[in-house]
Each structure stands twice: as C-alpha cells, then as structure tokens.
Scaffold this motif. Structure first.
Motif, mmCIF file in Angstrom:
data_model
loop_
_atom_site.group_PDB
_atom_site.id
_atom_site.type_symbol
_atom_site.label_atom_id
_atom_site.label_comp_id
_atom_site.label_asym_id
_atom_site.label_seq_id
_atom_site.Cartn_x
_atom_site.Cartn_y
_atom_site.Cartn_z
ATOM 1 N N ALA A 200 0.829 -1.207 0.000
ATOM 2 C CA ALA A 200 0.000 0.000 0.000
ATOM 3 C C ALA A 200 0.863 1.255 0.000
ATOM 4 N N THR A 201 1.994 1.208 0.690
ATOM 5 C CA THR A 201 2.930 2.331 0.682
ATOM 6 C C THR A 201 3.425 2.591 -0.735
ATOM 7 N N ALA A 202 3.786 1.527 -1.433
ATOM 8 C CA ALA A 202 4.254 1.650 -2.809
ATOM 9 C C ALA A 202 3.168 2.195 -3.725
ATOM 10 N N VAL A 203 1.938 1.704 -3.552
ATOM 11 C CA VAL A 203 0.839 2.165 -4.394
ATOM 12 C C VAL A 203 0.593 3.659 -4.192
ATOM 13 N N ALA A 204 0.648 4.111 -2.941
ATOM 14 C CA ALA A 204 0.453 5.540 -2.665
ATOM 15 C C ALA A 204 1.509 6.377 -3.372
ATOM 16 N N ARG A 205 2.760 5.940 -3.288
ATOM 17 C CA ARG A 205 3.830 6.681 -3.943
ATOM 18 C C ARG A 205 3.666 6.685 -5.461
ATOM 19 N N ILE A 206 3.380 5.525 -6.039
ATOM 20 C CA ILE A 206 3.216 5.433 -7.494
ATOM 21 C C ILE A 206 2.009 6.243 -7.961
ATOM 22 N N SER A 207 1.002 6.356 -7.104
ATOM 23 C CA SER A 207 -0.250 7.028 -7.482
ATOM 24 C C SER A 207 -0.192 8.543 -7.350
ATOM 25 N N GLY A 208 0.935 9.085 -6.893
ATOM 26 C CA GLY A 208 1.086 10.531 -6.877
ATOM 27 C C GLY A 208 0.819 11.226 -5.569
ATOM 28 N N ALA A 209 0.839 10.496 -4.461
ATOM 29 C CA ALA A 209 0.680 11.142 -3.155
ATOM 30 C C ALA A 209 1.823 12.127 -2.915
ATOM 31 N N ALA A 223 12.116 0.233 7.869
ATOM 32 C CA ALA A 223 13.217 0.516 6.946
ATOM 33 C C ALA A 223 12.858 0.073 5.540
ATOM 34 N N LEU A 224 12.179 -1.046 5.436
ATOM 35 C CA LEU A 224 11.740 -1.530 4.134
ATOM 36 C C LEU A 224 10.666 -0.612 3.549
ATOM 37 N N ALA A 225 9.828 -0.049 4.416
ATOM 38 C CA ALA A 225 8.794 0.879 3.946
ATOM 39 C C ALA A 225 9.418 2.071 3.230
ATOM 40 N N ALA A 226 10.560 2.531 3.720
ATOM 41 C CA ALA A 226 11.246 3.647 3.061
ATOM 42 C C ALA A 226 11.650 3.269 1.642
ATOM 43 N N GLU A 227 12.053 2.013 1.452
ATOM 44 C CA GLU A 227 12.421 1.557 0.113
ATOM 45 C C GLU A 227 11.201 1.465 -0.806
ATOM 46 N N PHE A 228 10.022 1.333 -0.205
ATOM 47 C CA PHE A 228 8.798 1.240 -0.994
ATOM 48 C C PHE A 228 8.067 2.574 -1.088
ATOM 49 N N GLY A 229 8.764 3.661 -0.753
ATOM 50 C CA GLY A 229 8.218 4.973 -1.044
ATOM 51 C C GLY A 229 7.766 5.812 0.123
ATOM 52 N N ALA A 230 7.921 5.337 1.362
ATOM 53 C CA ALA A 230 7.505 6.140 2.508
ATOM 54 C C ALA A 230 8.443 7.326 2.685
ATOM 55 N N ASP A 231 7.878 8.517 2.840
ATOM 56 C CA ASP A 231 8.685 9.701 3.141
ATOM 57 C C ASP A 231 9.165 9.679 4.581
ATOM 58 N N ALA A 232 8.349 9.106 5.456
ATOM 59 C CA ALA A 232 8.701 8.980 6.873
ATOM 60 C C ALA A 232 7.904 7.820 7.447
ATOM 61 N N THR A 233 8.358 7.325 8.582
ATOM 62 C CA THR A 233 7.673 6.224 9.250
ATOM 63 C C THR A 233 7.465 6.568 10.723
ATOM 64 N N VAL A 234 6.479 5.901 11.326
ATOM 65 C CA VAL A 234 6.197 6.072 12.752
ATOM 66 C C VAL A 234 6.213 4.698 13.384
ATOM 67 N N ASP A 235 7.111 4.491 14.337
ATOM 68 C CA ASP A 235 7.250 3.205 15.029
ATOM 69 C C ASP A 235 6.251 3.156 16.177
ATOM 70 N N VAL A 236 5.360 2.162 16.161
ATOM 71 C CA VAL A 236 4.322 2.069 17.182
ATOM 72 C C VAL A 236 4.792 1.312 18.416
ATOM 73 N N GLY A 237 5.982 0.746 18.373
ATOM 74 C CA GLY A 237 6.485 -0.025 19.498
ATOM 75 C C GLY A 237 6.630 0.819 20.744
ATOM 76 N N GLY A 238 5.876 0.483 21.795
ATOM 77 C CA GLY A 238 5.973 1.196 23.065
ATOM 78 C C GLY A 238 5.456 2.620 23.022
ATOM 79 N N THR A 239 4.665 2.942 22.020
ATOM 80 C CA THR A 239 4.152 4.306 21.848
ATOM 81 C C THR A 239 2.638 4.308 21.997
ATOM 82 N N GLY A 240 2.106 5.267 22.730
ATOM 83 C CA GLY A 240 0.671 5.362 22.937
ATOM 84 C C GLY A 240 -0.049 5.921 21.718
ATOM 85 N N SER A 241 -1.361 5.721 21.683
ATOM 86 C CA SER A 241 -2.156 6.136 20.534
ATOM 87 C C SER A 241 -2.065 7.626 20.272
ATOM 88 N N GLU A 242 -2.144 8.435 21.320
ATOM 89 C CA GLU A 242 -2.113 9.884 21.116
ATOM 90 C C GLU A 242 -0.758 10.332 20.588
#
Length: 370
Positions: A200-209, A223-242
């Motif tokens: 889905a990350t790749a599709v968003a990038r290819i689709s012109g986001a 790290a792999l998400a960055a290779e598939f077009g993510a401009d940035a990532t958010v690690d949910v490990g140990g992080t609260g919803s807010e």
C-alpha cells in the motif's frame, strides 16, 4: 502424462500446532469448469497466520490446507474450463486462482459484487477430510473448483508476484478504489507494515501522493517501507495512541492524513485513524478482521466530517488489476524484497511461525522442493 490420484499436503489439524504432512486424495474425475494444478508457488498471507494461530477461527474448520495465494501449472481440465476472461485453459498453462462465487445470490446478481457472494468459498475453507480435499496452496497438487476465479498469467509476471496478486495485492488495490483513489499531492497514511502495508505504501507513492507515511513495527519493516516509497515512518512499538497520532500530524504540517488506510487491525487502530485523519479525510478499514468490538470516537468522525469506508478483500476484477499493476510497474519498486527464499512443504510450519514472529514479511512455499 498420467493424472495423479493423491497429493502431498501440509495440513493444519490444531491451531498453533505444526502442520502435518500427509497424502490427500484427488478427485477421480474433473467437473466441467474445474482444473487440476501442480502448485509451483504459494505465498503465505496474514490470514494464513491468523488461522494458524487461532485468531481467526470458527467451529468445524479443521483439518484444512492453508494457502490462498498460489499459482501453478495445469495438468488436467474438465470440460469447458475457461478463465475469468473467457479464455480456454489448456493443459500446461500457468494460472492463478482465487475464491469461488456462486453467480446466483443477491450479492452476485443484484449488487454485482462477488465479495458479497453468500456462498463465497476460499480454498482454505475446504476441510481436508472431505471431497475435494485439496483446494489450497500448501499442497503439491490443488483441485481448482469450477466457480473459482481463474486467470491465465502473463509470462513476465513472476510466480511470487502473481501469487500475491491473488489476495494481498488485490486487497490493497480494492481499498484504494473504495476510497476513490489517491488525490495527487495529498497525504496518505498507511497503518501497518506487513505485506499489505508495504504494498500500500508503494501504491500511494506510485499514485502521486505528496506525502506517504507508514505507521507500524518492527524497525526492520519500517526501513523496508522507506524503500517502498515512505517519506517517513512512525514506530508504534511502546508508543501510545495519542503520541502516534500527534507524530503523524507533525509529519503532515499539523494537517493529518487526507487518506488513512488500516492494514494493521490492532484494537487501537480505529481510534488512531480518526485522530490522525485530516479534516474531511477518508479512512478505509481493511485490516480489522478479529471478532472483538473496537471503539471508534464517533464524535470526532462527525466533527471532522470524515468518510469511513469498509473494504473486504477483493474480487476477480481486483485480481486482474493486480496482475496488470505488477506488469505496468515491474521496475518501480523492489518487489522481490517482500518475499522470502522459497522452501518446500516440509518447511511450511517453520515459515508460518517465522511470519507470526514478524521475522519475515511473506514466506514462499514451492511444493516441488523437498
């Protein structure tokens, strides 16, 4: 060549237990519209892992053969066997196939939505102790039932990509279609960093986001998400919803995601999606498959005037689109990094537990290997 009368298969007999290698009978005669296929590649899906672990379960489902993303070589066909586009399927052809639909119920005929078929049947929903026994991917041979969605596959699409198109890829493309696509320059937030989230990350990038954010874990997946077009990532490990939602807002200039897609299904995902969505944004719910009720802040949905869309898997149209997508964008992303090294049926238990531990994105089983 002679038609086999039995097949080796990896059978799930108990949730969380090792798969049992055994021989299953094959039908003596093929029904009109059916095919017998020697499986060359099965890519394991998150649903396979959820069924194996027992997260997705219902009475009477076991024993079964897992695997619903697969391709193979046709070794026998019934009378008038054709693919979804009406093309004759000859012996020796390479095909992929997906769920069967009845073509007669309200969903099929009135809604004209195969995903709404009241008798929709996946190969892995076939018990392995009653005919036709082996209809799924973790088997040397599979019986492809008459009403299954079959496709002749183009030579330039590798087995792994074509197998993934049968569920993961078509599910993602349907989700984008249900959302109305990606508006050029918009902010897209992908919740989940498994195979669906990465695709889905790749599709968003290819689709012109304009901005593509992937929210998930572990760090290796991000790290792999960055290779598939993510401009940035958010690690949910140990992080609260807010904190997760606030980080997404920061990365989008305080705006939030114009399009937020749930490919994670964790209990907190709904609340987080609403919190990180932009005013008048769209949320697509795809990954929430568990039986538990998940609270969603409806006041915020109203206040932000959000559009919330459900998207269930995909149908033959999405399957065909996924094959076309891989053909068109073969060189745009490192697609092969989604897949592990192929191994035989004897390794299937180890590979599915590795996916459960998040040690690999998408395991690949080639039943022809030892």
């Amino acid at each position: 060549m002679s038609i086999p009368t039995s097949t080796r298969a990896a059978v799930l007999t108990g949730h969380g237990e090792p798969l049992h290698l055994t021989d299953l009978p094959l039908p003596a005669e093929l029904e009109p519209g059916a095919a017998l296929v020697r499986v060359s590649c099965a890519t394991l899906c998150g649903t396979d892992v959820e069924i194996w672990s027992g997260k997705m379960s219902f009475p009477g489902m076991l024993p079964m053969v897992l695997g619903h993303e697969m391709v193979g070589e046709v070794v026998a066909v019934g009378e008038s066997t054709r693919d979804a586009l009406g093309r004759e399927i000859p012996v020796g052809a390479r095909i992929g196939w997906s769920e069967s639909t009845c073509g007669e119920c309200h969903g099929c005929t009135v809604l004209r939505q195969p995903v709404a078929c009241s008798r929709r049947g996946y190969g892995f929903l076939q018990r392995s102790d009653v005919p036709p026994y082996a209809t799924a991917g973790l088997s040397e041979y599979a019986y492809v039932v008459p009403n299954a969605a079959k496709l002749l596959l183009p030579d330039e699409v590798p087995d792994t990509w074509a197998a993934m198109a049968g569920c993961a890829a078509k599910t993602v493309l349907r989700a984008y279609g249900r959302a109305g696509g990606v508006r050029p320059g918009s902010a897209v937030v992908v919740q989940g960093s498994g195979a669906l989230g990465l695709f889905a990350t790749a599709v968003a990038r290819i689709s012109g986001a304009g901005t593509v954010l992937t929210v998930g874990a572990p760090a290796s997946r991000l790290a792999l998400a960055a290779e598939f077009g993510a401009d940035a990532t958010v690690d949910v490990g140990g992080t609260g919803s807010e904190e997760i939602a606030e980080r997404v807002r920061e990365l989008t200039g305080g705006h939030g995601g114009d399009l937020v897609l749930d490919f994670a299904g964790a209990p907190s995902v709904g609340r987080e999606a609403v919190a990180m969505a932009a005013q008048r944004g769209t949320i697509v719910v795809v990954g929430t498959t568990g039986p538990a009720d998940v609270p969603v802040p409806l006041g915020a949905v109203m206040g932000k005037e959000l559009t919330v869309v459900g998207s269930l898997n995909g149908d033959i149209a999405d399957y065909h689109e996924a094959i076309s997508f891989f053909r068109t964008f073969a060189g745009r992303m490192p697609w092969d990094k989604l897949f592990g090294t192929p191994s035989g049926l004897s390794s299937a238990s180890g590979r599915i537990t590795a996916m459960h531990r998040l040690d690999e994105v998408k395991a690949v089983i080639d039943p022809r290997l030892p």
